[in-house]
Write a protein that holds these residues in place. Structure first.
Motif, mmCIF file in Angstrom:
data_model
loop_
_atom_site.group_PDB
_atom_site.id
_atom_site.type_symbol
_atom_site.label_atom_id
_atom_site.label_comp_id
_atom_site.label_asym_id
_atom_site.label_seq_id
_atom_site.Cartn_x
_atom_site.Cartn_y
_atom_site.Cartn_z
ATOM 1 N N GLY A 25 0.502 -16.127 25.378
ATOM 2 C CA GLY A 25 0.436 -15.230 24.224
ATOM 3 C C GLY A 25 1.673 -14.356 24.132
ATOM 4 N N ARG A 26 1.799 -13.732 22.963
ATOM 5 C CA ARG A 26 2.964 -12.865 22.729
ATOM 6 C C ARG A 26 2.508 -11.629 21.971
ATOM 7 N N ILE A 27 3.022 -10.475 22.372
ATOM 8 C CA ILE A 27 2.711 -9.235 21.653
ATOM 9 C C ILE A 27 4.018 -8.511 21.354
ATOM 10 N N LEU A 28 4.191 -8.121 20.092
ATOM 11 C CA LEU A 28 5.362 -7.327 19.699
ATOM 12 C C LEU A 28 4.857 -5.987 19.149
ATOM 13 N N ASN A 29 5.174 -4.919 19.850
ATOM 14 C CA ASN A 29 4.773 -3.587 19.391
ATOM 15 C C ASN A 29 5.954 -2.911 18.701
ATOM 16 N N VAL A 30 5.718 -2.376 17.516
ATOM 17 C CA VAL A 30 6.825 -1.767 16.769
ATOM 18 C C VAL A 30 6.911 -0.274 17.103
ATOM 19 N N ALA A 31 8.003 0.084 17.775
ATOM 20 C CA ALA A 31 8.298 1.496 18.058
ATOM 21 C C ALA A 31 9.387 1.917 17.075
ATOM 22 N N SER A 32 10.503 2.422 17.576
ATOM 23 C CA SER A 32 11.570 2.937 16.710
ATOM 24 C C SER A 32 12.711 3.403 17.603
ATOM 25 N N VAL A 33 13.909 3.591 17.040
ATOM 26 C CA VAL A 33 14.961 4.251 17.834
ATOM 27 C C VAL A 33 14.511 5.674 18.175
ATOM 28 N N ALA A 34 13.544 6.183 17.407
ATOM 29 C CA ALA A 34 12.973 7.513 17.685
ATOM 30 C C ALA A 34 12.398 7.589 19.103
ATOM 31 N N ALA A 35 12.048 6.420 19.667
ATOM 32 C CA ALA A 35 11.454 6.382 21.009
ATOM 33 C C ALA A 35 12.415 6.888 22.082
ATOM 34 N N TYR A 36 13.723 6.928 21.761
ATOM 35 C CA TYR A 36 14.749 7.265 22.760
ATOM 36 C C TYR A 36 15.128 8.748 22.765
ATOM 37 N N PHE A 37 14.589 9.511 21.826
ATOM 38 C CA PHE A 37 15.031 10.913 21.661
ATOM 39 C C PHE A 37 13.831 11.844 21.447
ATOM 40 N N PRO A 38 14.001 13.147 21.785
ATOM 41 C CA PRO A 38 13.047 14.125 21.263
ATOM 42 C C PRO A 38 13.373 14.315 19.779
ATOM 43 N N GLY A 39 12.382 14.506 18.933
ATOM 44 C CA GLY A 39 12.641 14.488 17.479
ATOM 45 C C GLY A 39 12.228 15.732 16.725
ATOM 46 N N PRO A 40 13.017 16.818 16.829
ATOM 47 C CA PRO A 40 12.678 18.013 16.052
ATOM 48 C C PRO A 40 12.531 17.664 14.571
ATOM 49 N N LEU A 41 11.576 18.229 13.918
ATOM 50 C CA LEU A 41 11.210 18.026 12.501
ATOM 51 C C LEU A 41 10.361 16.758 12.294
ATOM 52 N N MET A 42 10.216 15.960 13.347
ATOM 53 C CA MET A 42 9.264 14.826 13.314
ATOM 54 C C MET A 42 8.716 14.663 14.733
ATOM 55 N N ALA A 43 8.335 15.794 15.314
ATOM 56 C CA ALA A 43 8.060 15.820 16.763
ATOM 57 C C ALA A 43 6.972 14.833 17.173
ATOM 58 N N VAL A 44 5.885 14.777 16.413
ATOM 59 C CA VAL A 44 4.754 13.929 16.826
ATOM 60 C C VAL A 44 5.110 12.453 16.636
ATOM 61 N N TYR A 45 5.806 12.146 15.551
ATOM 62 C CA TYR A 45 6.199 10.747 15.307
ATOM 63 C C TYR A 45 7.097 10.237 16.442
ATOM 64 N N TYR A 46 8.142 10.992 16.779
ATOM 65 C CA TYR A 46 9.060 10.561 17.845
ATOM 66 C C TYR A 46 8.290 10.381 19.158
ATOM 67 N N ALA A 47 7.401 11.337 19.439
ATOM 68 C CA ALA A 47 6.630 11.249 20.691
ATOM 69 C C ALA A 47 5.724 10.020 20.665
ATOM 70 N N SER A 48 5.155 9.708 19.496
ATOM 71 C CA SER A 48 4.262 8.533 19.417
ATOM 72 C C SER A 48 5.049 7.255 19.692
ATOM 73 N N LYS A 49 6.287 7.192 19.239
ATOM 74 C CA LYS A 49 7.083 5.979 19.440
ATOM 75 C C LYS A 49 7.596 5.888 20.885
ATOM 76 N N ALA A 50 7.819 7.048 21.514
ATOM 77 C CA ALA A 50 8.182 7.034 22.943
ATOM 78 C C ALA A 50 7.023 6.438 23.739
ATOM 79 N N TYR A 51 5.803 6.761 23.344
ATOM 80 C CA TYR A 51 4.613 6.172 23.975
ATOM 81 C C TYR A 51 4.638 4.652 23.809
ATOM 82 N N VAL A 52 4.857 4.202 22.580
ATOM 83 C CA VAL A 52 4.808 2.749 22.303
ATOM 84 C C VAL A 52 5.830 2.011 23.163
ATOM 85 N N LYS A 53 7.034 2.573 23.281
ATOM 86 C CA LYS A 53 8.094 1.914 24.066
ATOM 87 C C LYS A 53 7.697 1.869 25.552
ATOM 88 N N SER A 54 7.307 3.017 26.089
ATOM 89 C CA SER A 54 6.984 3.082 27.513
ATOM 90 C C SER A 54 5.798 2.171 27.839
#
Ligand SMILES: NC(=O)c1ccc[n+]([C@@H]2O[C@H](COP(=O)([O-])OP(=O)(O)OC[C@H]3O[C@@H](n4cnc5c(N)ncnc54)[C@H](OP(=O)(O)O)[C@@H]3O)[C@@H](O)[C@H]2O)c1
Length: 256
Positions: free
Chosen positions: A130-159
């Motif tokens: 099987g194969r799974i592709l989870n869509v995160a974002s370049v946001a996963a690599y940084f803390p994201g002021p003004l989109m704090a929860v979104y960036y943190a959610s994508k850091a979760y997806v990547k990790s």
């Protein structure tokens, strides 16, 4: 054997659905916009001769991932590729944004993605394939002021995805993470990012992202960052302090 794509009604998910249909794969598409999905079902099955099933699902609702899994398996579909693409962002200073929107985002971007990965992933492990592709974002690599929860959610997806990639390679299941940069889709409007600086420059199209994602995913790459500029930016992010990275992200995201 079938490919399941969440958030397939527009943007990157829609472009990935076209790529898989072109490759002759049968599809299960999920999103809230059932009319749009039915339209895609008609177009893709007619043009590419593939079987397409569609499911209306609001993955920001508690228990929705389990319900979707049940509906799909009850119909007898065996998912060999899962693409957890559905996701939303939210722009604004954290003390001013609505908590209900952030809770719904966490449910969609994190909780449902995790549940779908477990449910379909266990079936893949049993089949040793099987194969799974989870869509995160370049946001996963940084803390994201003004989109704090979104960036943190994508850091979760990547990790989460990279950890599972390690755990599940012994079971014949590939787990990869896709980290697009700003992309021309419905995301910008949904996240209220209209006049953010981030979306003023020339950005990649959903088709370009899907093409690169499809190719790299099927080569077995675990961390996929489409676009040379996006790859450079994420590298740069690892060279500066978190404080500096946050300051730069804030500057690039501020409204024009
Ligand atoms: N565009 C960017 O700049 C960018 C950059 C990096 C990462 N990403 C990520 O790429 C993924 C796809 O986004 P996109 O850019 O293609 O944006 P998009 O065009 O807005 O597509 C988002 C998809 O998710 C679905 N969706 C939204 N809320 C949902 C919900 N509650 N339940 C089920 N499905 C839902 C939408 O369908 P319905 O509205 O029909 O439900 C749509 O099909 C997201 O995970 C996003 O975070 C986007």
């Amino acid at each position: 054997m079938t490919v399941l794509i969440t958030g397939a009604s527009s943007g990157i998910g829609e472009s990935l659905a076209i790529k898989y249909a072109e490759a002759g794969e049968d599809l299960v598409l999920a999103a809230r916009s059932i009319e749009r999905l039915n339209q895609q079902k008609a177009e893709l099955s007619q043009k590419y001769g593939v079987q397409v099933a569609v499911f209306e699902s609001d993955l920001s609702q508690e228990g929705s991932a389990q319900k979707l899994y049940q509906q799909i398996t009850e119909k007898g579909f065996k998912i060999h590729t899962l693409i957890n693409n559905a996701g939303v962002g939210l722009f604004g200073e954290f003390h001013k944004t609505e908590l209900a929107k952030e809770e719904a985002m966490i449910q969609l971007n994190i909780t449902s993605l995790t549940a779908l990965t477990k449910l379909f992933g266990k079936d893949m492990i049993q089949r040793k394939k099987g194969r799974i592709l989870n869509v995160a974002s370049v946001a996963a690599y940084f803390p994201g002021p003004l989109m704090a929860v979104y960036y943190a959610s994508k850091a979760y997806v990547k990790s989460f995805s990279l950890a599972l990639s390690n755990e599940w390679k012994d079971f014949g299941v590939q787990v990869s993470v896709l980290c697009p940069g700003p992309t021309s889709t419905g995301f910008k409007d949904a996240a209220e990012l209209d006049d953010s600086k981030l979306f003023q420059k020339k950005i990649m199209s959903a088709e370009e992202v899907a093409n690169e994602a499809f190719e790299q995913f099927h080569k077995g790459k675990e961390e996929i960052i489409p676009g040379a500029m996006n790859r450079i930016q994420t590298r740069f992010g690892s060279l500066v302090s978190s404080k500096t990275a946050a300051a730069i992200v804030r500057k690039t995201q501020e409204r024009v």
